[in-house]
Motif scaffolding. Structure first.
Motif, PDB file in Angstrom:
ATOM      1  N   ASP A 148     -26.941 -20.753  45.865  1.00  0.00           N
ATOM      2  CA  ASP A 148     -28.404 -20.728  46.051  1.00  0.00           C
ATOM      3  C   ASP A 148     -29.101 -20.061  44.868  1.00  0.00           C
ATOM      4  OD1 ASP A 148     -27.973 -21.953  48.462  1.00  0.00           O
ATOM      5  OD2 ASP A 148     -28.233 -20.145  49.688  1.00  0.00           O
ATOM      6  N   LEU A 149     -28.484 -19.015  44.358  1.00  0.00           N
ATOM      7  CA  LEU A 149     -29.059 -18.332  43.193  1.00  0.00           C
ATOM      8  C   LEU A 149     -29.110 -19.280  42.000  1.00  0.00           C
ATOM      9  CD1 LEU A 149     -29.987 -15.742  41.633  1.00  0.00           C
ATOM     10  CD2 LEU A 149     -27.576 -15.330  41.148  1.00  0.00           C
ATOM     11  N   PHE A 150     -28.000 -19.961  41.733  1.00  0.00           N
ATOM     12  CA  PHE A 150     -27.966 -20.900  40.602  1.00  0.00           C
ATOM     13  C   PHE A 150     -29.011 -21.998  40.781  1.00  0.00           C
ATOM     14  CE2 PHE A 150     -23.246 -20.270  39.127  1.00  0.00           C
ATOM     15  CZ  PHE A 150     -23.547 -18.967  38.793  1.00  0.00           C
ATOM     16  N   ALA A 151     -29.117 -22.502  42.010  1.00  0.00           N
ATOM     17  CA  ALA A 151     -30.082 -23.566  42.277  1.00  0.00           C
ATOM     18  C   ALA A 151     -31.497 -23.047  42.025  1.00  0.00           C
ATOM     19  CB  ALA A 151     -29.929 -24.078  43.697  1.00  0.00           C
ATOM     20  N   ALA A 152     -31.770 -21.823  42.476  1.00  0.00           N
ATOM     21  CA  ALA A 152     -33.098 -21.236  42.287  1.00  0.00           C
ATOM     22  C   ALA A 152     -33.399 -21.001  40.809  1.00  0.00           C
ATOM     23  CB  ALA A 152     -33.205 -19.921  43.060  1.00  0.00           C
ATOM     24  N   LEU A 153     -32.340 -20.829  40.018  1.00  0.00           N
ATOM     25  CA  LEU A 153     -32.526 -20.582  38.585  1.00  0.00           C
ATOM     26  C   LEU A 153     -32.444 -21.883  37.779  1.00  0.00           C
ATOM     27  CD1 LEU A 153     -30.393 -17.303  38.208  1.00  0.00           C
ATOM     28  CD2 LEU A 153     -32.877 -17.489  38.280  1.00  0.00           C
ATOM     29  N   ASP A 154     -32.578 -22.999  38.478  1.00  0.00           N
ATOM     30  CA  ASP A 154     -32.609 -24.309  37.817  1.00  0.00           C
ATOM     31  C   ASP A 154     -31.333 -24.668  37.088  1.00  0.00           C
ATOM     32  OD1 ASP A 154     -35.150 -24.993  38.691  1.00  0.00           O
ATOM     33  OD2 ASP A 154     -36.108 -23.882  37.054  1.00  0.00           O
ATOM     34  N   ALA A 155     -30.207 -24.301  37.657  1.00  0.00           N
ATOM     35  CA  ALA A 155     -28.925 -24.708  37.064  1.00  0.00           C
ATOM     36  C   ALA A 155     -28.848 -26.231  37.070  1.00  0.00           C
ATOM     37  CB  ALA A 155     -27.774 -24.125  37.879  1.00  0.00           C
ATOM     38  N   ASN A 156     -28.195 -26.798  36.061  1.00  0.00           N
ATOM     39  CA  ASN A 156     -28.021 -28.250  36.061  1.00  0.00           C
ATOM     40  C   ASN A 156     -26.845 -28.616  36.980  1.00  0.00           C
ATOM     41  OD1 ASN A 156     -25.583 -28.055  34.582  1.00  0.00           O
ATOM     42  ND2 ASN A 156     -26.704 -28.044  32.646  1.00  0.00           N
ATOM     43  N   GLU A 157     -26.631 -29.922  37.135  1.00  0.00           N
ATOM     44  CA  GLU A 157     -25.615 -30.348  38.123  1.00  0.00           C
ATOM     45  C   GLU A 157     -24.218 -29.873  37.786  1.00  0.00           C
ATOM     46  OE1 GLU A 157     -25.499 -34.316  39.587  1.00  0.00           O
ATOM     47  OE2 GLU A 157     -27.655 -34.267  39.967  1.00  0.00           O
ATOM     48  N   GLU A 158     -23.940 -29.941  36.500  1.00  0.00           N
ATOM     49  CA  GLU A 158     -22.608 -29.502  36.063  1.00  0.00           C
ATOM     50  C   GLU A 158     -22.425 -28.005  36.336  1.00  0.00           C
ATOM     51  OE1 GLU A 158     -19.839 -29.954  32.090  1.00  0.00           O
ATOM     52  OE2 GLU A 158     -21.929 -29.381  31.876  1.00  0.00           O
ATOM     53  N   GLN A 159     -23.493 -27.245  36.100  1.00  0.00           N
ATOM     54  CA  GLN A 159     -23.413 -25.797  36.343  1.00  0.00           C
ATOM     55  C   GLN A 159     -23.274 -25.496  37.835  1.00  0.00           C
ATOM     56  OE1 GLN A 159     -27.058 -24.833  34.269  1.00  0.00           O
ATOM     57  NE2 GLN A 159     -25.959 -23.957  32.512  1.00  0.00           N
ATOM     58  N   LEU A 160     -23.940 -26.324  38.667  1.00  0.00           N
ATOM     59  CA  LEU A 160     -23.863 -26.115  40.120  1.00  0.00           C
ATOM     60  C   LEU A 160     -22.483 -26.477  40.676  1.00  0.00           C
ATOM     61  CD1 LEU A 160     -27.317 -27.377  41.421  1.00  0.00           C
ATOM     62  CD2 LEU A 160     -26.460 -25.030  41.443  1.00  0.00           C
ATOM     63  N   ASP A 161     -21.753 -27.234  39.894  1.00  0.00           N
ATOM     64  CA  ASP A 161     -20.419 -27.638  40.304  1.00  0.00           C
ATOM     65  C   ASP A 161     -19.380 -26.612  39.820  1.00  0.00           C
ATOM     66  OD1 ASP A 161     -18.785 -29.389  41.577  1.00  0.00           O
ATOM     67  OD2 ASP A 161     -18.449 -30.666  39.817  1.00  0.00           O
ATOM     68  N   PHE A 162     -19.787 -25.360  39.804  1.00  0.00           N
ATOM     69  CA  PHE A 162     -18.956 -24.300  39.217  1.00  0.00           C
ATOM     70  C   PHE A 162     -17.633 -24.096  39.971  1.00  0.00           C
ATOM     71  CE2 PHE A 162     -21.940 -22.448  42.273  1.00  0.00           C
ATOM     72  CZ  PHE A 162     -21.123 -21.651  43.069  1.00  0.00           C
ATOM     73  N   PRO A 163     -16.569 -23.813  39.241  1.00  0.00           N
ATOM     74  CA  PRO A 163     -15.335 -23.432  39.924  1.00  0.00           C
ATOM     75  C   PRO A 163     -15.463 -22.008  40.471  1.00  0.00           C
ATOM     76  CG  PRO A 163     -14.962 -23.644  37.550  1.00  0.00           C
ATOM     77  CD  PRO A 163     -16.420 -23.841  37.785  1.00  0.00           C
ATOM     78  N   THR A 164     -14.839 -21.757  41.593  1.00  0.00           N
ATOM     79  CA  THR A 164     -14.863 -20.417  42.186  1.00  0.00           C
ATOM     80  C   THR A 164     -13.440 -19.915  42.337  1.00  0.00           C
ATOM     81  OG1 THR A 164     -16.814 -21.013  43.460  1.00  0.00           O
ATOM     82  CG2 THR A 164     -15.628 -19.055  44.179  1.00  0.00           C
ATOM     83  N   LEU A 165     -13.239 -18.680  41.951  1.00  0.00           N
ATOM     84  CA  LEU A 165     -11.956 -18.037  42.227  1.00  0.00           C
ATOM     85  C   LEU A 165     -12.207 -16.849  43.140  1.00  0.00           C
ATOM     86  CD1 LEU A 165     -11.472 -19.197  39.050  1.00  0.00           C
ATOM     87  CD2 LEU A 165      -9.205 -18.488  39.850  1.00  0.00           C
ATOM     88  N   PHE A 166     -11.249 -16.606  43.984  1.00  0.00           N
ATOM     89  CA  PHE A 166     -11.331 -15.466  44.892  1.00  0.00           C
ATOM     90  C   PHE A 166     -10.332 -14.448  44.385  1.00  0.00           C
ATOM     91  CE2 PHE A 166     -12.347 -19.414  46.988  1.00  0.00           C
ATOM     92  CZ  PHE A 166     -13.631 -19.137  47.445  1.00  0.00           C
ATOM     93  N   ALA A 167     -10.777 -13.207  44.252  1.00  0.00           N
ATOM     94  CA  ALA A 167      -9.901 -12.245  43.584  1.00  0.00           C
ATOM     95  C   ALA A 167      -9.940 -10.877  44.229  1.00  0.00           C
ATOM     96  CB  ALA A 167     -10.308 -12.120  42.113  1.00  0.00           C
ATOM     97  N   SER A 168      -8.850 -10.175  44.032  1.00  0.00           N
ATOM     98  CA  SER A 168      -8.845  -8.739  44.227  1.00  0.00           C
ATOM     99  C   SER A 168      -8.341  -8.143  42.923  1.00  0.00           C
ATOM    100  CB  SER A 168      -7.923  -8.330  45.385  1.00  0.00           C
ATOM    101  OG  SER A 168      -7.805  -6.907  45.371  1.00  0.00           O
ATOM    102  N   GLY A 169      -9.291  -7.692  42.135  1.00  0.00           N
ATOM    103  CA  GLY A 169      -8.918  -7.064  40.868  1.00  0.00           C
ATOM    104  C   GLY A 169      -8.017  -5.869  41.133  1.00  0.00           C
ATOM    105  N   LYS A 170      -8.330  -5.166  42.217  1.00  0.00           N
ATOM    106  CA  LYS A 170      -7.562  -3.972  42.551  1.00  0.00           C
ATOM    107  C   LYS A 170      -6.096  -4.315  42.838  1.00  0.00           C
ATOM    108  CE  LYS A 170      -8.243  -1.348  46.352  1.00  0.00           C
ATOM    109  NZ  LYS A 170      -9.025  -0.506  47.281  1.00  0.00           N
TER     110      LYS A 170
END
Ligand code: GDP
Length: 321
Positions: A148-170
């Motif tokens: 939603d943040l990216f969409a509100a900031l006018d991200a383009n389609e490619e940017q909205l298709d961002f990969p997501t990783l789930f992490a525990s740095g710790k």
């Protein structure tokens, strides 16, 4: 050796330092004799000159996979609103950004500015939802909040298709599928692989560009007790070598300093090391010039046209921390 230049955007305490430390450890350039406590991204030795705050810190990790080694330069971004175009200057050195978000807190308003600049520059984002081990983690909600943040900031389609990783740095791991049975078993490998796959190598990191005349736009300056003034930037064209005669060009002013490069330093893990040469596409630090500053172009004496630089706003002089 291939190269990636990325910036990391994270709200304070969302786990940037812990995650980068893990990348350094698992990437193989971390040195045993350096304590994890030497956290480069945290160092506070800021220098201010002519109102320009020096906040960018670069760490470099090497990742070997399938016989190919990639060096990833990771640049910290200032977590505040823009001072004199600094954020844009830093972002203009990279080809992608990692937005690191705490799985319980979600994206914070303070990182919105830098995120919007990164999106506006067309940089590819890669999202890391971090601290998924927290009992109060809201993993999927936070992922949606980033969208939603990216969409509100006018991200383009490619940017909205961002990969997501789930992490525990710790805990030292990242994954793309949290439900997979082996989600926690591959350390930071999934993140390394994603960075390399998703973020393009610098366009100018080619032998052809490296053979052209040397040109580098100065992004940050600092002073070192032994080396004197250190100018950091991404080499636009050519190859920087110690002892090379150069001059500094300032937009509208022409030559402001003539001298020689004494050292070319490349980022290696938490430190910078003198190297024989730095090539187009790489982010390096050079010493040898004493008055050249941010937004100057360092180049060969015969080159008289500076690179396009973003203007520096005088009002930044008033800013204090
Ligand atoms: P930075 O300010 O973004 O560099 O954050 P730090 O890496 O210094 O971490 C801030 C705090 O969050 C520290 O107390 C860390 O121990 C904690 N932290 C970092 N990563 C994780 C994580 O993956 N899970 C949990 N539960 N805590 C974390």
């Amino acid at each position: 050796m291939t190269l990636r230049n990325i910036a990391i955007i994270a709200h304070v305490d969302h786990g940037k330092t812990t995650l980068v430390d893990q990348l350094l450890k698992q990437g193989g350039v971390f040195r045993e004799n350096q304590h994890v406590a030497d956290r480069v991204m945290d160092s506070n030795d800021l220098e201010r000159e002519r109102g320009i705050t020096i906040l960018a810190k670069c760490t470099s990790v090497a990742w070997a996979d399938n016989g190919e080694t990639t060096r990833i330069n990771i640049i910290d971004t200032p977590g505040h609103a823009d001072f004199g175009g600094e954020v844009e200057r830093i972002l203009s050195m990279v080809d992608g950004v990692i937005l690191l978000v705490d799985a319980a807190e979600g994206p914070m308003p303070q990182t919105k500015f830098v995120t919007s600049k990164a999106l506006a520059l067309g940089l590819k984002p890669l999202v890391v939802v971090n601290k998924v081990d927290r009992p109060d983690a809201r993993i999927h909600e936070v992922h949606d909040e980033v969208f939603d943040l990216f969409a509100a900031l006018d991200a383009n389609e490619e940017q909205l298709d961002f990969p997501t990783l789930f992490a525990s740095g710790k805990e030292g791991w990242a994954c793309e599928d949290l439900d997979a049975a082996d989600a926690r078993e591959h350390g930071m490998t999934p993140l390394f692989r994603r960075i390399i796959e998703h973020i393009d190598p610098p366009e100018n990191a080619t032998e052809e560009e490296a053979a052209k005349p040397f040109r580098m736009l100065v992004t940050t300056i600092e002073s070192d007790p032994y080396l004197g003034r250190i100018l950091t930037g991404r080499i636009e064209t050519g190859t920087a070598k110690p002892n090379m005669a150069v001059h500094a060009l300032r937009p509208g002013k022409g030559t402001v300093e003539t001298g020689r490069i004494t050292r070319v330093l490349s980022f290696r893990g938490l430190t910078r090391e003198p190297v024989e040469e730095g090539k187009a596409g790489d982010i390096v630090a050079i010493s040898g010039l004493e008055t050249a500053t941010v937004a100057d172009t360092i180049t060969l004496p015969e080159i008289t046209k500076p690179l396009d630089a973003l203007p520096i706003d005088p009002p930044t002089l008033a800013v204090t921390f």
